[in-house]
Design an enzyme around this catalytic site. Sequence first.
Site, PDB file in Angstrom:
ATOM      1  N   ASP A   1       0.845  -1.202   0.000  1.00 19.07           N
ATOM      2  CA  ASP A   1       0.000   0.000   0.000  1.00 19.07           C
ATOM      3  C   ASP A   1       0.882   1.254   0.000  1.00 19.07           C
ATOM      4  OD1 ASP A   1      -2.210   1.746   0.213  1.00 19.07           O
ATOM      5  OD2 ASP A   1      -3.274   0.330   1.505  1.00 19.07           O
TER       6      ASP A   1
ATOM      7  N   TYR B   1     -13.268   6.394 -13.713  1.00 23.19           N
ATOM      8  CA  TYR B   1     -13.474   5.414 -12.642  1.00 23.19           C
ATOM      9  C   TYR B   1     -14.260   4.209 -13.162  1.00 23.19           C
ATOM     10  CZ  TYR B   1     -14.930   3.292  -8.277  1.00 23.19           C
ATOM     11  OH  TYR B   1     -15.159   2.380  -7.268  1.00 23.19           O
TER      12      TYR B   1
ATOM     13  N   LYS C   1     -12.888   0.337 -13.795  1.00 22.36           N
ATOM     14  CA  LYS C   1     -13.466  -0.792 -13.047  1.00 22.36           C
ATOM     15  C   LYS C   1     -14.114  -1.807 -13.988  1.00 22.36           C
ATOM     16  CE  LYS C   1     -12.359   0.210  -8.787  1.00 22.36           C
ATOM     17  NZ  LYS C   1     -11.460  -0.699  -8.044  1.00 22.36           N
TER      18      LYS C   1
END
Lengths: 260, 110
Positions: free
Chosen positions: A32, A153, A157
């Site tokens: 991360d 976005y 996705k």
Amino acid sequence: MGFYAITGGTTGIGAATRKLLQEQGHTVINIDIKGGDITADLAIKAERQRAIAELQQKAAEGLDCFISCAGVGPTEPGDRIMSLNYFAAKELTEAAFPLLAKKGGNALVVSSNSANMAGLNTEFVAIMCDEDDEAKACQAAKGLEGLAKQQAYQGSKFAIAKWVRRISGKWAARGVRINAIAPGATMTPLLEKGLADPNFTTGMRTYPIPTQYGKADNFLKPEQIAQCMLFMISPAADCLNGTVLYADGGTDAVLRTERF
Amino acid sequence: MHILEKYVNHFNSNDSKVFASTFADDCIFTDSAPTKAGMDPMYVAGKECVDMIFNMYFSNMPMKATLVAVKDNTLDYIISYPGFDMPCRGTLLEEKDGKIVRYSVAFRED
């Protein structure tokens, strides 16, 4: 106990999943931007390569599961959305394949239930899935402002779920299952940013979630999504492959009733 | 007032709870007109889903229904939202106790 790797395991759905896995006694490597066992900004190609090299070193004996969860929402710059949500997710999952193959493991990629909603920018999807051109995708999305960033976005996705479906047969035939999960509106830092943005707040607040109807809490919880993910990566789900599971309280079913 | 006129008035309140009150608890609302705007057709079962779905629509884009004609069980009207005027024909398939039980909408070609 198993050996797992997850991206985006510091906050939100990734953190909830990591916690559940650790509670079950598994070892989890978290990749991360902050607070990871491997710290890297996966939107940056060089950082991505470094993270992959570190993962290969830490998981040299193989992985039982790789979970691609790191992602940003539509409030972020369009190019960052494209790089992180599609190219980083794809590249790291691909890099995990040989590690997964060593242990007959499986992969799970986080998409979104918005992927298939109206307004999908199919040109963006083609640049990602067919041309596989990160620079062009980033250039195309860079100038997007306000609500238009939803195109990046949604496109990213959709593209990552499409990629999962495309390679799932080959991977499974070689002993590695791969699936995608499409969460709905879940109370995570990503959603919080959207709720704070006047461009997105009304849309996000009024998304229909049948399981939450009439309840004080309008949104799903990260732990609910994590529980679904745990099932998908478990041996109990060993016939699931190339599946995009909508973990959204029924949003997709009510908005796209006739198409699945 | 004809129930279909009430439907138009309740739609124009842009209040999903008021609009949903036009329907019976176990209503079925279908609408193929959105496909003309590249959207999915709608199949809405139950008053709660009418409320949820139209709350999303009404909150995100003001919508208006302009009544053209009501004849028997048929409603001709125009649904308007920013950038789109869509001629529609609604057919009341079943009514009970002053509420719509089954209602179907299609794009009006004429």
